[in-house]
Motif scaffolding. Sequence first.
Motif, PDB file in Angstrom:
ATOM      1  N   LEU A   1      -9.360  31.027-109.734  1.00 35.10           N
ATOM      2  CA  LEU A   1     -10.257  32.183-109.766  1.00 35.10           C
ATOM      3  C   LEU A   1     -11.693  31.753-110.028  1.00 35.10           C
ATOM      4  O   LEU A   1     -12.624  32.235-109.375  1.00 35.10           O
ATOM      5  CB  LEU A   1      -9.797  33.171-110.840  1.00 35.10           C
ATOM      6  CG  LEU A   1     -10.533  34.510-110.905  1.00 35.10           C
ATOM      7  CD1 LEU A   1     -10.364  35.278-109.607  1.00 35.10           C
ATOM      8  CD2 LEU A   1     -10.035  35.328-112.082  1.00 35.10           C
ATOM      9  N   THR A   2     -11.889  30.840-110.968  1.00 34.49           N
ATOM     10  CA  THR A   2     -13.252  30.404-111.279  1.00 34.49           C
ATOM     11  C   THR A   2     -13.849  29.581-110.151  1.00 34.49           C
ATOM     12  O   THR A   2     -15.065  29.421-110.078  1.00 34.49           O
ATOM     13  CB  THR A   2     -13.278  29.576-112.584  1.00 34.49           C
ATOM     14  OG1 THR A   2     -12.371  28.467-112.466  1.00 34.49           O
ATOM     15  CG2 THR A   2     -12.869  30.431-113.764  1.00 34.49           C
ATOM     16  N   GLY A   3     -13.030  29.062-109.264  1.00 37.44           N
ATOM     17  CA  GLY A   3     -13.533  28.284-108.132  1.00 37.44           C
ATOM     18  C   GLY A   3     -13.886  29.124-106.930  1.00 37.44           C
ATOM     19  O   GLY A   3     -14.367  28.590-105.924  1.00 37.44           O
ATOM     20  N   LEU A   4     -13.688  30.433-106.999  1.00 45.07           N
ATOM     21  CA  LEU A   4     -13.980  31.293-105.859  1.00 45.07           C
ATOM     22  C   LEU A   4     -15.480  31.527-105.719  1.00 45.07           C
ATOM     23  O   LEU A   4     -16.224  31.529-106.695  1.00 45.07           O
ATOM     24  CB  LEU A   4     -13.281  32.643-106.022  1.00 45.07           C
ATOM     25  CG  LEU A   4     -11.753  32.640-106.040  1.00 45.07           C
ATOM     26  CD1 LEU A   4     -11.229  34.055-106.251  1.00 45.07           C
ATOM     27  CD2 LEU A   4     -11.188  32.062-104.751  1.00 45.07           C
ATOM     28  N   ASP A   5     -15.902  31.717-104.491  1.00 40.52           N
ATOM     29  CA  ASP A   5     -17.296  32.069-104.234  1.00 40.52           C
ATOM     30  C   ASP A   5     -17.519  33.527-104.615  1.00 40.52           C
ATOM     31  O   ASP A   5     -16.820  34.421-104.131  1.00 40.52           O
ATOM     32  CB  ASP A   5     -17.637  31.870-102.757  1.00 40.52           C
ATOM     33  CG  ASP A   5     -17.653  30.403-102.362  1.00 40.52           C
ATOM     34  OD1 ASP A   5     -17.952  29.579-103.231  1.00 40.52           O
ATOM     35  OD2 ASP A   5     -17.362  30.101-101.192  1.00 40.52           O
TER      36      ASP A   5
ATOM     37  N   PHE B   1     -10.652  49.875-115.675  1.00 42.81           N
ATOM     38  CA  PHE B   1     -12.020  49.645-116.130  1.00 42.81           C
ATOM     39  C   PHE B   1     -12.691  48.496-115.372  1.00 42.81           C
ATOM     40  O   PHE B   1     -13.765  48.640-114.816  1.00 42.81           O
ATOM     41  CB  PHE B   1     -12.017  49.364-117.638  1.00 42.81           C
ATOM     42  CG  PHE B   1     -13.379  49.104-118.217  1.00 42.81           C
ATOM     43  CD1 PHE B   1     -14.398  50.039-118.078  1.00 42.81           C
ATOM     44  CD2 PHE B   1     -13.643  47.932-118.904  1.00 42.81           C
ATOM     45  CE1 PHE B   1     -15.656  49.804-118.610  1.00 42.81           C
ATOM     46  CE2 PHE B   1     -14.898  47.697-119.449  1.00 42.81           C
ATOM     47  CZ  PHE B   1     -15.897  48.626-119.298  1.00 42.81           C
ATOM     48  N   ARG B   2     -12.055  47.320-115.364  1.00 41.70           N
ATOM     49  CA  ARG B   2     -12.587  46.181-114.609  1.00 41.70           C
ATOM     50  C   ARG B   2     -11.493  45.617-113.710  1.00 41.70           C
ATOM     51  O   ARG B   2     -10.365  45.401-114.156  1.00 41.70           O
ATOM     52  CB  ARG B   2     -13.095  45.078-115.540  1.00 41.70           C
ATOM     53  CG  ARG B   2     -14.373  45.422-116.286  1.00 41.70           C
ATOM     54  CD  ARG B   2     -15.001  44.158-116.856  1.00 41.70           C
ATOM     55  NE  ARG B   2     -16.052  44.445-117.818  1.00 41.70           N
ATOM     56  CZ  ARG B   2     -17.315  44.713-117.491  1.00 41.70           C
ATOM     57  NH1 ARG B   2     -17.665  44.741-116.209  1.00 41.70           N
ATOM     58  NH2 ARG B   2     -18.215  44.959-118.420  1.00 41.70           N
ATOM     59  N   GLN B   3     -11.876  45.323-112.453  1.00 42.34           N
ATOM     60  CA  GLN B   3     -10.898  44.838-111.485  1.00 42.34           C
ATOM     61  C   GLN B   3     -11.437  43.672-110.656  1.00 42.34           C
ATOM     62  O   GLN B   3     -10.868  43.318-109.635  1.00 42.34           O
ATOM     63  CB  GLN B   3     -10.508  45.987-110.530  1.00 42.34           C
ATOM     64  CG  GLN B   3      -9.962  47.203-111.251  1.00 42.34           C
ATOM     65  CD  GLN B   3      -9.961  48.446-110.375  1.00 42.34           C
ATOM     66  OE1 GLN B   3      -8.971  48.743-109.723  1.00 42.34           O
ATOM     67  NE2 GLN B   3     -11.072  49.171-110.360  1.00 42.34           N
ATOM     68  N   PHE B   4     -12.551  43.064-111.112  1.00 39.05           N
ATOM     69  CA  PHE B   4     -13.173  42.042-110.281  1.00 39.05           C
ATOM     70  C   PHE B   4     -12.301  40.807-110.040  1.00 39.05           C
ATOM     71  O   PHE B   4     -12.393  40.214-108.955  1.00 39.05           O
ATOM     72  CB  PHE B   4     -14.537  41.625-110.866  1.00 39.05           C
ATOM     73  CG  PHE B   4     -14.456  40.809-112.126  1.00 39.05           C
ATOM     74  CD1 PHE B   4     -14.393  39.425-112.070  1.00 39.05           C
ATOM     75  CD2 PHE B   4     -14.454  41.429-113.364  1.00 39.05           C
ATOM     76  CE1 PHE B   4     -14.332  38.670-113.229  1.00 39.05           C
ATOM     77  CE2 PHE B   4     -14.382  40.682-114.524  1.00 39.05           C
ATOM     78  CZ  PHE B   4     -14.312  39.290-114.461  1.00 39.05           C
ATOM     79  N   PRO B   5     -11.420  40.388-110.980  1.00 41.09           N
ATOM     80  CA  PRO B   5     -10.581  39.225-110.636  1.00 41.09           C
ATOM     81  C   PRO B   5      -9.688  39.497-109.418  1.00 41.09           C
ATOM     82  O   PRO B   5      -9.575  38.658-108.519  1.00 41.09           O
ATOM     83  CB  PRO B   5      -9.752  38.998-111.903  1.00 41.09           C
ATOM     84  CG  PRO B   5     -10.559  39.611-113.000  1.00 41.09           C
ATOM     85  CD  PRO B   5     -11.190  40.802-112.386  1.00 41.09           C
ATOM     86  N   GLN B   6      -9.058  40.668-109.390  1.00 45.88           N
ATOM     87  CA  GLN B   6      -8.215  41.013-108.256  1.00 45.88           C
ATOM     88  C   GLN B   6      -9.045  41.143-106.977  1.00 45.88           C
ATOM     89  O   GLN B   6      -8.622  40.701-105.909  1.00 45.88           O
ATOM     90  CB  GLN B   6      -7.476  42.331-108.539  1.00 45.88           C
ATOM     91  CG  GLN B   6      -6.380  42.227-109.579  1.00 45.88           C
ATOM     92  CD  GLN B   6      -6.896  42.299-111.002  1.00 45.88           C
ATOM     93  OE1 GLN B   6      -8.105  42.396-111.241  1.00 45.88           O
ATOM     94  NE2 GLN B   6      -5.990  42.264-111.958  1.00 45.88           N
ATOM     95  N   ALA B   7     -10.220  41.758-107.097  1.00 53.27           N
ATOM     96  CA  ALA B   7     -11.063  41.956-105.914  1.00 53.27           C
ATOM     97  C   ALA B   7     -11.558  40.625-105.359  1.00 53.27           C
ATOM     98  O   ALA B   7     -11.561  40.405-104.142  1.00 53.27           O
ATOM     99  CB  ALA B   7     -12.237  42.866-106.257  1.00 53.27           C
ATOM    100  N   LEU B   8     -11.976  39.728-106.227  1.00 56.45           N
ATOM    101  CA  LEU B   8     -12.456  38.421-105.768  1.00 56.45           C
ATOM    102  C   LEU B   8     -11.346  37.629-105.083  1.00 56.45           C
ATOM    103  O   LEU B   8     -11.563  37.013-104.036  1.00 56.45           O
ATOM    104  CB  LEU B   8     -13.025  37.621-106.943  1.00 56.45           C
ATOM    105  CG  LEU B   8     -14.389  38.066-107.477  1.00 56.45           C
ATOM    106  CD1 LEU B   8     -14.757  37.253-108.707  1.00 56.45           C
ATOM    107  CD2 LEU B   8     -15.456  37.911-106.402  1.00 56.45           C
ATOM    108  N   SER B   9     -10.161  37.641-105.677  1.00 59.07           N
ATOM    109  CA  SER B   9      -9.065  36.888-105.073  1.00 59.07           C
ATOM    110  C   SER B   9      -8.635  37.517-103.746  1.00 59.07           C
ATOM    111  O   SER B   9      -8.233  36.819-102.812  1.00 59.07           O
ATOM    112  CB  SER B   9      -7.873  36.784-106.029  1.00 59.07           C
ATOM    113  OG  SER B   9      -7.295  38.043-106.284  1.00 59.07           O
ATOM    114  N   ALA B  10      -8.732  38.850-103.648  1.00 65.48           N
ATOM    115  CA  ALA B  10      -8.409  39.520-102.382  1.00 65.48           C
ATOM    116  C   ALA B  10      -9.419  39.152-101.305  1.00 65.48           C
ATOM    117  O   ALA B  10      -9.058  38.877-100.153  1.00 65.48           O
ATOM    118  CB  ALA B  10      -8.369  41.031-102.582  1.00 65.48           C
TER     119      ALA B  10
END
Length: 377
Positions: free
Chosen positions: A38-42, A248-257
């Motif tokens: 996850l931390t390696g995603l753009d 409330f926060r969903q950015f990890p799922q959104a970034l990986s998607a």
Amino acid sequence: MSGNEALRKRLVAAGRGAERMLSRSLREPTAGELMAELTGLDVPDPDEPGDLYGDGVVGLLERRVAELLGTQEAAFFPTGTMAQQVALRCWAGRTGNPVVALHPMSHPERWEGGALPLVSGLRTVHPTSEARQPTAAEVTDLPEPFGTLMLELPLRDAGFLLPSWEELEALVEAARERDAVVHFDGARLWESTVHFGRSLPEIAGLADSVYVSFYKSLGGLSGAALAGPSSLIAEARVWRHRYGGQVFRQFPQALSALAGLERELPLLPSYVAQARMVARELGSAFAAAGLPWFRIHPQVPHTHQFQVWLPYEADRLTEAAAGLAEDTGTVLFRTWSAEGGAPGIAVTELEVTAPGLTWTPEDVHRAAEAFTARLHP
């Protein structure tokens, strides 16, 4: 620890240390590995504020899905179960009919604990009970009115089966003639373009609404989207909040998607082609080994996933799969199940993703020979 649980743990451990596999198991990555990925995603714009209740990168993902499917809008949901509950409930209100026509092997009927009637007040009818997609004639001949026809594309529990393009068009037309709307359970719709020979917008354009998954096929952490006309999606957002999906926060799922859409989506046609080679070579190897009976279903896979049936007890086959992985570093199969089969017959699902693209026909043949040899010590 039960014997089945111990076998599964052995398979996970063997898979983590394997040198060759057709795909990675969802059970194999550790929490640390998932965090590192996850931390390696753009990040689209790292200086943008984090999302709150679905804005920011979540909104970017929604717009990207709508663009890919050719729909007016899309809404992110934490689960596909919730997305489809909301979609079918909204359509029931709009059509004035709470009856949903769907296959009894579809996800809402098999894997959601009876949620459609219990949670959403809907009722289901089945055009067919056979392990295949329904036909247009069966939809036409349903003896009572229904408001929505839901089609699972592909129908996983029947072998990841898709209708032909012409059959799909006829199914949709049959529903329209019954004054019903059409919803696609497209959890794995992403890879259906090869079988249909059509683009994603052409496929999604047949339906009034479409649900897609971000972890199935695309390898995201979790999450789903419901896509369709703007008025439906606006209503779906209201019901998403009522169902407890306004996270409330969903950015990890959104970034990986988003990463899955960029990384995996372009590769899915190659996965389908490789799965067809694997299926062909498995059948050849099983025949050469003199197995008393076997079934590759479908014989030519419709997607990058298919079923393998063998005439042995499930535990014996799972043990052989674990032993092969531990002794040779090659994972061919994982867990087998007796569900749905006659006594002494077991089934497993095979999936081909990026790790499986390096396999040659000879690799498949050798692995299948080594596996079958363990069934007859």
